[in-house]
Design a protein around this motif. Structure first.
Motif, PDB file in Angstrom:
ATOM      1  N   PHE A  58       0.850  -1.186   0.000  1.00 59.00           N
ATOM      2  CA  PHE A  58       0.000   0.000   0.000  1.00 59.00           C
ATOM      3  C   PHE A  58       0.887   1.237   0.000  1.00 59.00           C
ATOM      4  O   PHE A  58       1.724   1.411   0.885  1.00 59.00           O
ATOM      5  CB  PHE A  58      -0.901   0.017   1.241  1.00 59.00           C
ATOM      6  CG  PHE A  58      -2.046  -0.954   1.211  1.00 59.00           C
ATOM      7  CD1 PHE A  58      -1.971  -2.149   0.520  1.00 59.00           C
ATOM      8  CD2 PHE A  58      -3.216  -0.684   1.904  1.00 59.00           C
ATOM      9  CE1 PHE A  58      -3.034  -3.041   0.501  1.00 59.00           C
ATOM     10  CE2 PHE A  58      -4.287  -1.571   1.898  1.00 59.00           C
ATOM     11  CZ  PHE A  58      -4.190  -2.752   1.190  1.00 59.00           C
ATOM     12  N   ASP A  59       0.679   2.119  -0.957  1.00 60.30           N
ATOM     13  CA  ASP A  59       1.522   3.301  -1.116  1.00 60.30           C
ATOM     14  C   ASP A  59       0.715   4.579  -0.930  1.00 60.30           C
ATOM     15  O   ASP A  59      -0.366   4.737  -1.505  1.00 60.30           O
ATOM     16  CB  ASP A  59       2.153   3.306  -2.513  1.00 60.30           C
ATOM     17  CG  ASP A  59       2.956   4.566  -2.772  1.00 60.30           C
ATOM     18  OD1 ASP A  59       4.039   4.698  -2.191  1.00 60.30           O
ATOM     19  OD2 ASP A  59       2.485   5.425  -3.545  1.00 60.30           O
ATOM     20  N   THR A  60       1.243   5.498  -0.126  1.00 63.04           N
ATOM     21  CA  THR A  60       0.591   6.786   0.068  1.00 63.04           C
ATOM     22  C   THR A  60       1.650   7.869   0.197  1.00 63.04           C
ATOM     23  O   THR A  60       2.818   7.654  -0.068  1.00 63.04           O
ATOM     24  CB  THR A  60      -0.354   6.741   1.291  1.00 63.04           C
ATOM     25  OG1 THR A  60      -1.159   7.906   1.294  1.00 63.04           O
ATOM     26  CG2 THR A  60       0.405   6.608   2.590  1.00 63.04           C
ATOM     27  N   ALA A  61       1.242   9.068   0.612  1.00 62.35           N
ATOM     28  CA  ALA A  61       2.161  10.179   0.844  1.00 62.35           C
ATOM     29  C   ALA A  61       1.509  11.149   1.806  1.00 62.35           C
ATOM     30  O   ALA A  61       0.281  11.282   1.846  1.00 62.35           O
ATOM     31  CB  ALA A  61       2.516  10.889  -0.460  1.00 62.35           C
ATOM     32  N   ASP A  62       2.337  11.858   2.566  1.00 58.57           N
ATOM     33  CA  ASP A  62       1.775  12.793   3.537  1.00 58.57           C
ATOM     34  C   ASP A  62       1.013  13.934   2.887  1.00 58.57           C
ATOM     35  O   ASP A  62       0.085  14.491   3.471  1.00 58.57           O
ATOM     36  CB  ASP A  62       2.858  13.324   4.480  1.00 58.57           C
ATOM     37  CG  ASP A  62       4.036  13.982   3.769  1.00 58.57           C
ATOM     38  OD1 ASP A  62       4.037  14.065   2.529  1.00 58.57           O
ATOM     39  OD2 ASP A  62       4.974  14.415   4.480  1.00 58.57           O
ATOM     40  N   ILE A  63       1.378  14.299   1.653  1.00 56.22           N
ATOM     41  CA  ILE A  63       0.711  15.433   0.997  1.00 56.22           C
ATOM     42  C   ILE A  63      -0.582  15.048   0.285  1.00 56.22           C
ATOM     43  O   ILE A  63      -1.313  15.920  -0.180  1.00 56.22           O
ATOM     44  CB  ILE A  63       1.642  16.142  -0.005  1.00 56.22           C
ATOM     45  CG1 ILE A  63       2.075  15.177  -1.119  1.00 56.22           C
ATOM     46  CG2 ILE A  63       2.830  16.758   0.698  1.00 56.22           C
ATOM     47  CD1 ILE A  63       2.802  15.874  -2.267  1.00 56.22           C
ATOM     48  N   TYR A  64      -0.896  13.752   0.178  1.00 57.06           N
ATOM     49  CA  TYR A  64      -2.116  13.353  -0.519  1.00 57.06           C
ATOM     50  C   TYR A  64      -3.356  13.761   0.287  1.00 57.06           C
ATOM     51  O   TYR A  64      -3.368  13.661   1.506  1.00 57.06           O
ATOM     52  CB  TYR A  64      -2.167  11.835  -0.728  1.00 57.06           C
ATOM     53  CG  TYR A  64      -1.151  11.277  -1.697  1.00 57.06           C
ATOM     54  CD1 TYR A  64      -0.372  12.103  -2.492  1.00 57.06           C
ATOM     55  CD2 TYR A  64      -0.977   9.902  -1.824  1.00 57.06           C
ATOM     56  CE1 TYR A  64       0.567  11.576  -3.380  1.00 57.06           C
ATOM     57  CE2 TYR A  64      -0.053   9.361  -2.709  1.00 57.06           C
ATOM     58  CZ  TYR A  64       0.715  10.197  -3.476  1.00 57.06           C
ATOM     59  OH  TYR A  64       1.638   9.667  -4.339  1.00 57.06           O
ATOM     60  N   ARG A  84      -2.689  -4.475   9.829  1.00 56.87           N
ATOM     61  CA  ARG A  84      -1.365  -3.821   9.760  1.00 56.87           C
ATOM     62  C   ARG A  84      -0.265  -4.823   9.445  1.00 56.87           C
ATOM     63  O   ARG A  84       0.654  -4.518   8.676  1.00 56.87           O
ATOM     64  CB  ARG A  84      -1.069  -3.091  11.089  1.00 56.87           C
ATOM     65  CG  ARG A  84       0.280  -2.369  11.093  1.00 56.87           C
ATOM     66  CD  ARG A  84       0.308  -1.267  10.048  1.00 56.87           C
ATOM     67  NE  ARG A  84       1.630  -0.669   9.920  1.00 56.87           N
ATOM     68  CZ  ARG A  84       2.554  -1.062   9.065  1.00 56.87           C
ATOM     69  NH1 ARG A  84       2.332  -2.109   8.272  1.00 56.87           N
ATOM     70  NH2 ARG A  84       3.719  -0.435   8.996  1.00 56.87           N
ATOM     71  N   GLU A  85      -0.321  -5.998  10.011  1.00 56.24           N
ATOM     72  CA  GLU A  85       0.728  -6.992   9.799  1.00 56.24           C
ATOM     73  C   GLU A  85       0.587  -7.701   8.457  1.00 56.24           C
ATOM     74  O   GLU A  85       1.480  -8.453   8.068  1.00 56.24           O
ATOM     75  CB  GLU A  85       0.730  -8.019  10.935  1.00 56.24           C
ATOM     76  CG  GLU A  85       1.064  -7.416  12.285  1.00 56.24           C
ATOM     77  CD  GLU A  85       2.396  -6.664  12.279  1.00 56.24           C
ATOM     78  OE1 GLU A  85       3.379  -7.215  11.753  1.00 56.24           O
ATOM     79  OE2 GLU A  85       2.444  -5.524  12.781  1.00 56.24           O
ATOM     80  N   GLN A  86      -0.502  -7.437   7.759  1.00 60.06           N
ATOM     81  CA  GLN A  86      -0.705  -8.088   6.467  1.00 60.06           C
ATOM     82  C   GLN A  86      -0.214  -7.246   5.298  1.00 60.06           C
ATOM     83  O   GLN A  86      -0.186  -7.715   4.164  1.00 60.06           O
ATOM     84  CB  GLN A  86      -2.194  -8.390   6.272  1.00 60.06           C
ATOM     85  CG  GLN A  86      -2.771  -9.364   7.295  1.00 60.06           C
ATOM     86  CD  GLN A  86      -4.263  -9.586   7.078  1.00 60.06           C
ATOM     87  OE1 GLN A  86      -4.701  -9.994   6.005  1.00 60.06           O
ATOM     88  NE2 GLN A  86      -5.051  -9.301   8.093  1.00 60.06           N
ATOM     89  N   ILE A  87       0.162  -6.001   5.563  1.00 61.63           N
ATOM     90  CA  ILE A  87       0.542  -5.119   4.463  1.00 61.63           C
ATOM     91  C   ILE A  87       1.943  -4.552   4.666  1.00 61.63           C
ATOM     92  O   ILE A  87       2.453  -4.473   5.788  1.00 61.63           O
ATOM     93  CB  ILE A  87      -0.459  -3.957   4.285  1.00 61.63           C
ATOM     94  CG1 ILE A  87      -0.412  -3.000   5.491  1.00 61.63           C
ATOM     95  CG2 ILE A  87      -1.866  -4.487   4.046  1.00 61.63           C
ATOM     96  CD1 ILE A  87      -1.213  -1.721   5.276  1.00 61.63           C
ATOM     97  N   VAL A  88       2.547  -4.184   3.552  1.00 65.52           N
ATOM     98  CA  VAL A  88       3.780  -3.396   3.543  1.00 65.52           C
ATOM     99  C   VAL A  88       3.334  -1.962   3.287  1.00 65.52           C
ATOM    100  O   VAL A  88       2.840  -1.635   2.206  1.00 65.52           O
ATOM    101  CB  VAL A  88       4.744  -3.889   2.456  1.00 65.52           C
ATOM    102  CG1 VAL A  88       5.993  -3.000   2.393  1.00 65.52           C
ATOM    103  CG2 VAL A  88       5.138  -5.343   2.709  1.00 65.52           C
ATOM    104  N   LEU A  89       3.485  -1.115   4.286  1.00 68.38           N
ATOM    105  CA  LEU A  89       2.930   0.234   4.253  1.00 68.38           C
ATOM    106  C   LEU A  89       4.015   1.246   3.905  1.00 68.38           C
ATOM    107  O   LEU A  89       5.036   1.340   4.591  1.00 68.38           O
ATOM    108  CB  LEU A  89       2.312   0.566   5.608  1.00 68.38           C
ATOM    109  CG  LEU A  89       1.654   1.936   5.757  1.00 68.38           C
ATOM    110  CD1 LEU A  89       0.506   2.111   4.757  1.00 68.38           C
ATOM    111  CD2 LEU A  89       1.150   2.122   7.193  1.00 68.38           C
ATOM    112  N   ALA A  90       3.770   2.001   2.850  1.00 68.07           N
ATOM    113  CA  ALA A  90       4.743   2.981   2.365  1.00 68.07           C
ATOM    114  C   ALA A  90       4.130   4.371   2.343  1.00 68.07           C
ATOM    115  O   ALA A  90       2.992   4.544   1.906  1.00 68.07           O
ATOM    116  CB  ALA A  90       5.211   2.601   0.961  1.00 68.07           C
TER     117      ALA A  90
END
Length: 324
Positions: free
Chosen positions: A47-53, A77-83
């Protein structure tokens, strides 16, 4: 779902990453939560996000939406790689942006609060900062790693020489360095093949292509007839007019193949050496499920050459791309 190591790191991520830039501005929270839940069911663990989104400066709306989804079921939470990412302005003061050690530390702490987690699996430098020394950047990031708040570090929108500079400084410091680079890469925009992809290969950095369908231009925009989606935006309209002939040829080629243009565009990236996971940004569950079709599209060497004829790349890596 298939999985692949993230660059030279041991962590494995799904071959498609869930991009969340639409969550908030275009996708309401309940639908965003449904998209994430369905992604998890389909085996998407990246899962990919950004602070400015999110559309409102300093609020981190998209991170908040993800945080509430994680809080609703802590097992997720333990099932994903959080970016997530750091660089963009999170306020209007001088130190609320870029990659100073001060901003990196503050941004990490704020992202952790919004995402309702105690660590970030991948903390990405959202853009190159030409004013902050790499020694300072790595000092800040290494501290976050030592504190257990960050596991891996990646970059986004770096040139090839930026990647080399970052990795050489990290190497001198005995640091792992960057494990990923997120760049624009698709059939229409292949500039990264000159120097970014070779740099990634040299340093064991996984490439995460964003805008894999060039804002919808490679998703069948002419076939739909309404030129919908981001292709209605001024920049995309200009690109559509500039590349209309190629896009029309591409859509015809996909029709002969019996595949949707969006699936072919994503599948082409999955066939490219060095690509770890294209970042798809669905607005709805239906769009997410449609993107999964790309995992089942196989393109042989002849078909790949035919796509090269429609969308010629830059000629290979530098300097051969422009010299002998």
């Amino acid at each position: 779902m298939r999985y692949r190591n993230l660059g030279g790191a041991g962590v494995q991520v799904s071959r498609l990453a869930l991009g969340t830039m639409n969550f908030g501005p275009r996708t309401p929270e309940d639908e965003a939560h449904a998209v994430m839940s369905r992604a998890l069911e389909l085996g998407v663990n990246f899962f990919d996000t950004a602070d400015i989104y999110g559309g409102r400066i300093g609020e981190g709306i998209t991170e908040q939406i993800i945080g509430r989804w994680l809080a609703a079921d802590p097992a997720r939470r333990e099932q994903i790689v959080l970016a997530t990412k750091v660089y963009g302005p999170m306020g209007r003061t001088p130190n609320s942006a870029r990659l100073s050690a001060l901003h990196i530390r503050r941004a990490c702490e704020a992202s952790l609060r919004r995402l309702r987690t105690d660590h970030l699996d991948l903390f990405q430098l959202h853009h190159i900062d030409r004013t902050t020394p790499w020694e300072e950047i790595w000092t800040a990031l290494e501290l976050l790693v030592a504190q257990g708040k960050v596991i891996y570090v990646g970059s986004s929108n770096f040139a090839g020489w930026h990647l080399a500079r970052a990795q050489e400084v990290a190497r001198r410091r005995g640091s792992q360095g960057l494990v990923s680079e997120q760049s624009v890469y698709n059939l229409l925009e292949r500039s990264v093949e000159r120097e970014v992809l070779p740099a990634c290969a040299e340093y064991g950095i996984g490439l995460l292509p964003y805008s894999p369908l060039q804002g919808g231009l490679l998703a069948g925009v002419l076939r739909r007839g309404d030129e919908a989606g981001r292709s209605t935006e001024p920049k995309a309209r200009r690109q559509l007019e500039r590349h209309r002939e190629r896009i029309a040829a591409y859509e015809s080629w996909c029709a002969e193949l019996g595949e949707d243009p969006a699936s072919v565009g994503l599948a082409w990236l999955l066939h490219r050496p060095g690509v770890t996971a294209p970042v798809v940004g669905p607005r709805t569950v239906g769009q997410l499920e449609g993107a999964m079709r790309a995992l089942r599209v196989s393109l042989d060497d002849t078909q790949l050459k035919e796509l090269d004829a429609i969308f010629p790349g830059p000629g290979g890596p530098a300097p051969e791309a422009y010299a002998w």
